[in-house]
Structures are given as structure tokens and as C-alpha cells.
Design a protein around this motif. Structure first.
Motif, mmCIF file in Angstrom:
data_model
loop_
_atom_site.group_PDB
_atom_site.id
_atom_site.type_symbol
_atom_site.label_atom_id
_atom_site.label_comp_id
_atom_site.label_asym_id
_atom_site.label_seq_id
_atom_site.Cartn_x
_atom_site.Cartn_y
_atom_site.Cartn_z
ATOM 1 N N PRO A 198 -32.865 48.252 -10.463
ATOM 2 C CA PRO A 198 -33.547 47.736 -11.647
ATOM 3 C C PRO A 198 -35.048 47.590 -11.391
ATOM 4 C CG PRO A 198 -32.429 45.951 -10.515
ATOM 5 C CD PRO A 198 -32.072 47.222 -9.791
ATOM 6 N N ALA A 199 -35.832 47.758 -12.434
ATOM 7 C CA ALA A 199 -37.282 47.581 -12.328
ATOM 8 C C ALA A 199 -37.592 46.118 -12.017
ATOM 9 C CB ALA A 199 -37.960 47.995 -13.628
ATOM 10 N N ARG A 200 -38.648 45.892 -11.268
ATOM 11 C CA ARG A 200 -39.062 44.515 -10.966
ATOM 12 C C ARG A 200 -39.476 43.765 -12.230
ATOM 13 N NH1 ARG A 200 -38.647 43.200 -5.858
ATOM 14 N NH2 ARG A 200 -39.011 44.776 -4.270
ATOM 15 N N THR A 201 -39.825 44.505 -13.280
ATOM 16 C CA THR A 201 -40.225 43.881 -14.543
ATOM 17 C C THR A 201 -39.021 43.507 -15.416
ATOM 18 O OG1 THR A 201 -40.439 46.070 -15.556
ATOM 19 C CG2 THR A 201 -42.453 45.083 -14.613
ATOM 20 N N SER A 202 -37.815 43.855 -14.981
ATOM 21 C CA SER A 202 -36.626 43.551 -15.763
ATOM 22 C C SER A 202 -36.471 42.044 -15.959
ATOM 23 C CB SER A 202 -35.373 44.097 -15.058
ATOM 24 O OG SER A 202 -34.195 43.632 -15.697
ATOM 25 N N THR A 203 -36.187 41.651 -17.169
ATOM 26 C CA THR A 203 -35.900 40.239 -17.437
ATOM 27 C C THR A 203 -34.388 39.987 -17.398
ATOM 28 O OG1 THR A 203 -35.927 40.666 -19.828
ATOM 29 C CG2 THR A 203 -37.992 39.907 -18.806
ATOM 30 N N THR A 204 -33.597 41.049 -17.413
ATOM 31 C CA THR A 204 -32.142 40.906 -17.388
ATOM 32 C C THR A 204 -31.609 40.844 -15.967
ATOM 33 O OG1 THR A 204 -32.021 42.105 -19.479
ATOM 34 C CG2 THR A 204 -29.969 41.874 -18.240
ATOM 35 N N TRP A 205 -32.161 41.634 -15.042
ATOM 36 C CA TRP A 205 -31.640 41.639 -13.681
ATOM 37 C C TRP A 205 -31.631 40.239 -13.045
ATOM 38 C CZ3 TRP A 205 -28.298 42.703 -10.463
ATOM 39 C CH2 TRP A 205 -28.430 42.408 -9.115
ATOM 40 N N PRO A 206 -32.666 39.420 -13.174
ATOM 41 C CA PRO A 206 -32.594 38.083 -12.578
ATOM 42 C C PRO A 206 -31.414 37.253 -13.107
ATOM 43 C CG PRO A 206 -34.863 38.594 -13.136
ATOM 44 C CD PRO A 206 -34.000 39.693 -13.730
ATOM 45 N N ARG A 207 -31.019 37.486 -14.351
ATOM 46 C CA ARG A 207 -29.872 36.777 -14.913
ATOM 47 C C ARG A 207 -28.563 37.336 -14.371
ATOM 48 N NH1 ARG A 207 -30.420 37.644 -20.819
ATOM 49 N NH2 ARG A 207 -28.697 36.176 -20.995
ATOM 50 N N ILE A 208 -28.469 38.670 -14.215
ATOM 51 C CA ILE A 208 -27.259 39.287 -13.648
ATOM 52 C C ILE A 208 -27.102 38.876 -12.191
ATOM 53 C CG2 ILE A 208 -26.196 41.488 -13.003
ATOM 54 C CD1 ILE A 208 -27.381 42.667 -15.578
ATOM 55 N N ARG A 209 -28.215 38.800 -11.477
ATOM 56 C CA ARG A 209 -28.218 38.460 -10.044
ATOM 57 C C ARG A 209 -27.478 37.151 -9.758
ATOM 58 N NH1 ARG A 209 -33.721 38.235 -8.859
ATOM 59 N NH2 ARG A 209 -33.749 40.176 -7.694
ATOM 60 N N THR A 210 -27.513 36.201 -10.685
ATOM 61 C CA THR A 210 -26.900 34.894 -10.461
ATOM 62 C C THR A 210 -25.385 34.898 -10.677
ATOM 63 O OG1 THR A 210 -27.246 34.138 -12.728
ATOM 64 C CG2 THR A 210 -29.042 33.741 -11.152
ATOM 65 N N ALA A 211 -24.842 35.970 -11.242
ATOM 66 C CA ALA A 211 -23.406 36.047 -11.503
ATOM 67 C C ALA A 211 -22.630 36.353 -10.213
ATOM 68 C CB ALA A 211 -23.120 37.129 -12.543
ATOM 69 N N ALA A 212 -21.365 35.988 -10.214
ATOM 70 C CA ALA A 212 -20.511 36.236 -9.046
ATOM 71 C C ALA A 212 -20.206 37.720 -8.867
ATOM 72 C CB ALA A 212 -19.206 35.457 -9.180
ATOM 73 N N GLY A 213 -20.296 38.484 -9.936
ATOM 74 C CA GLY A 213 -20.022 39.910 -9.864
ATOM 75 C C GLY A 213 -20.669 40.621 -11.028
ATOM 76 N N PHE A 214 -20.702 41.930 -10.946
ATOM 77 C CA PHE A 214 -21.239 42.747 -12.028
ATOM 78 C C PHE A 214 -20.393 43.993 -12.163
ATOM 79 C CE2 PHE A 214 -23.693 43.796 -8.202
ATOM 80 C CZ PHE A 214 -23.551 45.179 -8.135
ATOM 81 N N CYS A 215 -20.493 44.625 -13.318
ATOM 82 C CA CYS A 215 -19.748 45.850 -13.582
ATOM 83 C C CYS A 215 -20.732 46.955 -13.934
ATOM 84 C CB CYS A 215 -18.759 45.624 -14.723
ATOM 85 S SG CYS A 215 -17.616 47.002 -14.994
#
Length: 168
Positions: free
Chosen positions: A54-71
Motif C-alpha cells: 500500500p502507498a504510504r499516503t493510504s488512509t485505509t492501510w493504517p486502519r487495516i493494519r490494526t485488524a487481527a487479519g485481512f483478506c
């Protein structure tokens, strides 16, 4: 050392065709979150691992990062609307998008060509992107569906060619 202009870099690397994925998770309240990502690749067979950037400018990745998992949802060739929706900011990205929870609870998008359920394993600096490694926990595919591709700055479709033998 030669400096490569970003525009030239993008133009030349655009010759490489990539698939379109949507990385999904749920926030602490259980609401779905997601982002379109074309920088995705398999990484390891043993243990099974994938990576995306993900781009460092992403505002969504920091929110996904806190989840226990991703798909990681590999979009099918008729899902360019889903790709567009998941790349927008400030909108309900999941409006009209059907999904079910994956084993980690992340949204598994209906109609995707494949899905890879992961736990976060590592992150690395990747210049203006972050390299994310996911440990694969479960996965599945719909072999009858073709993937949505991205080539030279636009969506593309698979065009099958007859097999002519070993490409080596």
C-alpha cells in the motif's frame, strides 16, 4: 547514479500486467474496510505467504493494519466497479458490495476470482510504499472466473492464446 523520472518509471513498468486486488478487514466495531491494491504477489510456498504494497499516503492501510487479519480478494474481470469503489476516499466503499466473513472475519467479496485470508506477518520500508507480508491461513478460488487485470494505466481482460509449448 542515474535518476529515473517517476513518469518514465510508471510508463515503462506499465508494460507489466498486474491483477487487481482488494485488501479487506473489519474495524474494531465490525464495520468493513477495504482498499484497491495492484501491488500484490505470492511470496512463499513453504510457509505460504503473500505480499502487497500500500502507498504510504493510504488512509485505509493504517486502519487495516490494526485488524487481527485481512483478506486479499482477487477481482474477477467484471468487477471494475468494485475496484473503483474501493479506491475512493470519503465514501461508503461497501455500498452495494456483497460479502461474507472470511475465517479471520475480514470481508470476502462475492464474485471474486480468488480470496486469500491472512494474518499480518511483517512490514518493510518500500520507499513511498510499505511492503506488507501476510501469512496465509485459508484461501479459495472460482476457477471459472477470469481475473481483472491492469495494463498501461487501464483495466484489461485476459485474452487466451493457444499453447505453443514451453516458454523457455
Amino acid at each position: 547514479m542515474t535518476t529515473v523520472a517517476p513518469g518514465r518509471f510508471r510508463e515503462v513498468l506499465g508494460a507489466f500486467c498486474s491483477g487487481i486486488t482488494v485488501i479487506t478487514a473489519t474495524d474494531p466495531d465490525g464495520a468493513p474496510i477495504g482498499m484497491t491494491c495492484q501491488s500484490f504477489s505470492s511470496l512463499s510456498l513453504d510457509p505460504p505467504m503473500v505480499m502487497f504494497a500500500p502507498a504510504r499516503t493510504s488512509t485505509t492501510w493504517p486502519r487495516i493494519r490494526t485488524a487481527a487479519g485481512f483478506c486479499v480478494n482477487v477481482l474477477a474481470d467484471d468487477q471494475h466497479g468494485v475496484s473503483d469503489a474501493m479506491s475512493r476516499r470519503g465514501t461508503d466503499k461497501f455500498a452495494g458490495v456483497a460479502w461474507t466473513p472470511s475465517p479471520t472475519g475480514a470481508p470476502r467479496l462475492a464474485g471474486a476470482a480468488a480470496w486469500i485470508d491472512c494474518e499480518p506477518a511483517a512490514e518493510y520500508d518500500g520507499g513511498d510504499h510499505t511492503i506488507v507480508v501476510g501469512a496465509v491461513r485459508e484461501l479459495g478460488s472460482s476457477p471459472s472466473l477470469e481475473p481483472l487485470l491492469y495494463h498501461r494505466g487501464r483495466y484489461a481482460l485476459v485474452r487466451s492464446h493457444p499453447t505453443t509449448g514451453d516458454p523457455r
